[in-house]
Design a protein around this motif. Structure first.
Motif, mmCIF file in Angstrom:
data_model
loop_
_atom_site.group_PDB
_atom_site.id
_atom_site.type_symbol
_atom_site.label_atom_id
_atom_site.label_comp_id
_atom_site.label_asym_id
_atom_site.label_seq_id
_atom_site.Cartn_x
_atom_site.Cartn_y
_atom_site.Cartn_z
ATOM 1 N N ARG A 34 0.378 -0.939 -0.060
ATOM 2 C CA ARG A 34 0.093 -0.160 0.281
ATOM 3 C C ARG A 34 0.917 1.080 0.222
ATOM 4 O O ARG A 34 0.656 2.190 -0.475
ATOM 5 N N GLU A 72 -9.726 -12.844 -1.361
ATOM 6 C CA GLU A 72 -11.242 -11.888 -1.098
ATOM 7 C C GLU A 72 -11.256 -11.670 0.424
ATOM 8 O O GLU A 72 -11.533 -10.000 0.672
ATOM 9 N N LEU A 109 -8.687 -9.152 1.257
ATOM 10 C CA LEU A 109 -9.328 -8.038 0.741
ATOM 11 C C LEU A 109 -10.014 -7.088 1.980
ATOM 12 O O LEU A 109 -9.981 -6.069 2.101
ATOM 13 N N ARG A 110 -11.314 -8.310 1.810
ATOM 14 C CA ARG A 110 -12.436 -7.417 3.249
ATOM 15 C C ARG A 110 -12.102 -7.023 4.990
ATOM 16 O O ARG A 110 -11.847 -5.710 4.803
ATOM 17 N N HIS A 164 -8.863 -5.725 4.893
ATOM 18 C CA HIS A 164 -8.028 -4.760 4.891
ATOM 19 C C HIS A 164 -8.177 -3.955 4.115
ATOM 20 O O HIS A 164 -7.907 -4.316 2.730
ATOM 21 N N PRO A 165 -9.616 -3.253 3.808
ATOM 22 C CA PRO A 165 -9.762 -2.385 3.446
ATOM 23 C C PRO A 165 -9.703 -1.465 2.890
ATOM 24 O O PRO A 165 -9.307 -0.591 1.776
ATOM 25 N N GLY A 175 -7.329 -2.719 0.211
ATOM 26 C CA GLY A 175 -8.269 -3.181 -0.990
ATOM 27 C C GLY A 175 -9.296 -1.563 -1.860
ATOM 28 O O GLY A 175 -9.329 -2.492 -3.457
ATOM 29 N N ASP A 176 -9.565 -0.826 -1.701
ATOM 30 C CA ASP A 176 -9.421 0.298 -1.792
ATOM 31 C C ASP A 176 -8.759 0.741 -3.102
ATOM 32 O O ASP A 176 -9.164 1.517 -3.581
ATOM 33 N N ILE A 180 -7.452 -0.857 -5.207
ATOM 34 C CA ILE A 180 -6.936 -1.884 -6.449
ATOM 35 C C ILE A 180 -8.222 -1.560 -7.584
ATOM 36 O O ILE A 180 -9.518 -0.540 -7.367
ATOM 37 N N LEU A 189 -10.077 -5.650 -10.769
ATOM 38 C CA LEU A 189 -10.726 -7.354 -9.890
ATOM 39 C C LEU A 189 -11.052 -7.796 -11.296
ATOM 40 O O LEU A 189 -11.724 -7.596 -11.248
#
Length: 564
Positions: free
Chosen positions: A150, A174, A177-178, A180-181, A184-185, A187, A190
């Motif tokens: 990040r 997945e 990613l949920r 660690h928002p 994930g934001d 990306i 996907l």
């Protein structure tokens, strides 16, 4: 039984290795490739490809690297296993990928991050290169690596990211990613891979048969009902399709049949399922018998490791020519003839501008200091504090003296050989750097995936980044040739009883360019190496000798085993 001659094939059509030559461009895989290429071209940052086990993620990853290898402005780096111990281990790996050099042991995490900033700025802004980091098996990425990735995405200018990241992972990523928002934001793309439909399953099987055929006539080894049965039994997963088709081909040969039928597929599919169930039961039984089996194995190994076999080998060694066991040392070159010298590190400077590091060609490590916040992400990245040169030695050729050739030689591809296989055999490994250099040296090659037998391939002289070991090592040299063609012919003609050997092209100012044939095994002591020489079959044993140093030579293949 000659498997290939029976079916008129040049190579295994259903190999389970991720060979880029056998990449079938299904609609969804081609769509995924095009989306990733567009995202990387626009330098959008983070891209993630998800898929179940066996949906073709690794093959897609290799194909992506191969495509970008033809573009000199794109620089790709691959991490096969992201199971790092800690953040320092991950940062050291990234630095080694970007620079080909090791991170100094005393460097702090802050220094490593600042160095990566500087490297990405040099490559992305000053050299206008698109740096891509590809991570396979992304579901293994630990949380601390996600945070560092990040931070890497914050390295940017006003209009683009300086590092592009592509992650190939299984579906459980997945959940990561949920959880660690913040990551994930970030990306941009996907993409989820799905199993193949029946049309793509049928076309993939026929594509692989056509690719491996020794003739221009298409091979029709599966009936239409058999193809449908393969699709039903495999669920459309490419890996399961390949494994099942391999079993069906073997069954067809054993039954002396001309084509694979639906009944053959059903029998093979039932055996595969039964084998998996038996494997699960076997693991449960193995757990119960594990302790007793381990004790018996330990006792057997202790008995076999007695002195008698070693005494026998020593007697064999005494009977051999002592010159064959002599150690061949590379003597240092006279100062007047020395063509290789260590590059001097630039002196430390106070607050050097980013361009200074680029002009000097060295990576500058920021001095340890307070962890002050860096410049804004949208501004050019500057290096703060004093600096010191990257540790480690690097051999450079003196341009004022006679140097090594630019080309190792030319080799004609044999039937069944591939360009990637030739690169691996000559340079010791297959990488984006080697593939790009070979393509640039052979502009007449239109499609690297389709090169006819007999085509002459020019092999450029690419200096190897040698990974020195922390302890003394010995190599067994079994031959030395003057040309690359002679060396490859000698490798091909080694007897089957001989140990595995490899090629080490080397150059020095005394002998010039030579091609050494050495055993793949690297020995930790000279006695074991000499024992191996005593057991070599002819003609590998003729003139075999030890090498304990590569100093004074420019190598075009790394003689040390890879560390990661």
């Amino acid at each position: 039984m000659d498997y290939f001659s029976i079916l008129n094939l040049e190579r295994e059509p259903f190999s389970n290795s991720p060979d880029p030559d056998f990449f079938y461009q299904s609609r969804q895989h081609l769509d995924c490739l095009q989306k990733i290429e567009l995202a990387l071209h626009l330098r959008r940052g983070l891209n993630v490809v998800l898929g179940e086990v066996g949906t073709g993620k690794t093959t897609l990853c290799r194909q992506l690297i191969r495509r970008f290898a033809r573009r000199p402005e794109v620089e790709t780096h691959l991490i096969l296993d992201p199971s790092f111990r800690d953040g320092a281990d991950f940062l050291a790996t990234v630095v080694r990928l970007l620079t080909g050099k090791r991170l100094p042991a005393e460097a702090s995490e802050w220094q490593a991050k600042e160095a990566i900033k500087q490297i990405l700025f040099q490559k992305g802004v000053e050299q206008n290169r698109n740096v891509v980091l590809i991570i396979d098996e992304g579901q293994k990425i630990p949380p601390f690596c996600l945070e560092l990735l990040r931070e890497f995405l914050n390295y940017e200018t006003n209009d683009r990211k300086l590092l592009q990241i592509v992650i190939f992972a299984q579906r459980e990523f997945e959940e990561t990613l949920r959880l660690h928002p913040n990551f994930g934001d970030r990306i941009n793309l996907l993409h989820r891979l799905k199993p193949l439909d029946f049309g793509d399953t049928r076309r993939m099987i026929r594509f692989r048969l056509e690719k491996s055929s020794a003739s221009q006539t298409p091979l029709d080894l599966f009936t239409l009902p058999a193809l449908w049965a393969v699709h039903r039994a495999s669920g459309g997963y490419p890996r399961k399709i390949i494994n099942l088709c391999h079993q069906c081909i073997l069954a067809m040969i054993i039954q002396n049949a001309r084509r694979v039928t639906r009944a053959t597929v059903r029998r093979c599919a039932s055996r595969v399922v039964t084998a998996r169930e038996a494997a699960g039961a076997g693991r449960r039984r193995a757990a119960a018998w594990g302790t007793a089996g381990a004790a018996l194995a330990a006792a057997a190994l202790w008995a076999l490791s007695a002195e008698a076999p070693r005494s026998f080998l020593r007697e064999r060694l005494k009977a051999t020519d002592p010159q064959r066991a002599a150690v061949s040392r590379d003597l240092p070159l006279p100062p007047a003839e020395k063509a290789l010298e260590s590059k001097a590190a630039p002196p430390a400077q106070e607050e050097p501008p980013p361009s200074a590091a680029a002009e000097g060609g060295e990576t500058v490590w920021p001095a340890a200091g307070p962890a002050e916040p860096g410049p804004p992400a949208s501004s050019p990245i500057a290096t703060a504090g004093a600096s010191e040169a990257l540790a480690g030695r690097e051999n450079n050729l003196d341009p004022q003296r006679s140097g090594p050739p630019a080309i190792l030689g030319e080799v004609r591809l044999r039937r069944g050989e591939t360009l990637s296989g030739l690169i691996h055999r000559v340079y010791g490994n297959y990488s984006n750097r080697h593939f790009r250099a070979v393509i640039l040296a052979n502009p007449a090659i239109d499609d690297p995936d389709r090169i006819e037998a007999g085509r002459a391939i020019r092999l450029p002289a690419i200096a190897a980044a040698v990974n020195s070991l922390n302890k003394k090592a010995w190599w067994v040299k079994i031959g030395e040739k003057e040309t690359i063609e002679e060396a490859l012919a000698a490798l091909r003609n080694l007897p089957e009883s001989a140990p595995a050997a490899r090629l080490i092209p080397r150059w020095d100012a005394v002998k010039g360019l030579r091609f050494l044939l050495v055993l793949r095994q690297v020995f930790s002591d000279p006695e074991t190496a000499r024992l191996q020489i005593a057991l070599l079959p002819p003609p590998a044993a003729d003139g075999a000798e030890l090498i304990d140093s590569w100093q004074g030579a420019l190598l075009f293949a790394d003689p040390h085993p890879a560390e990661r």
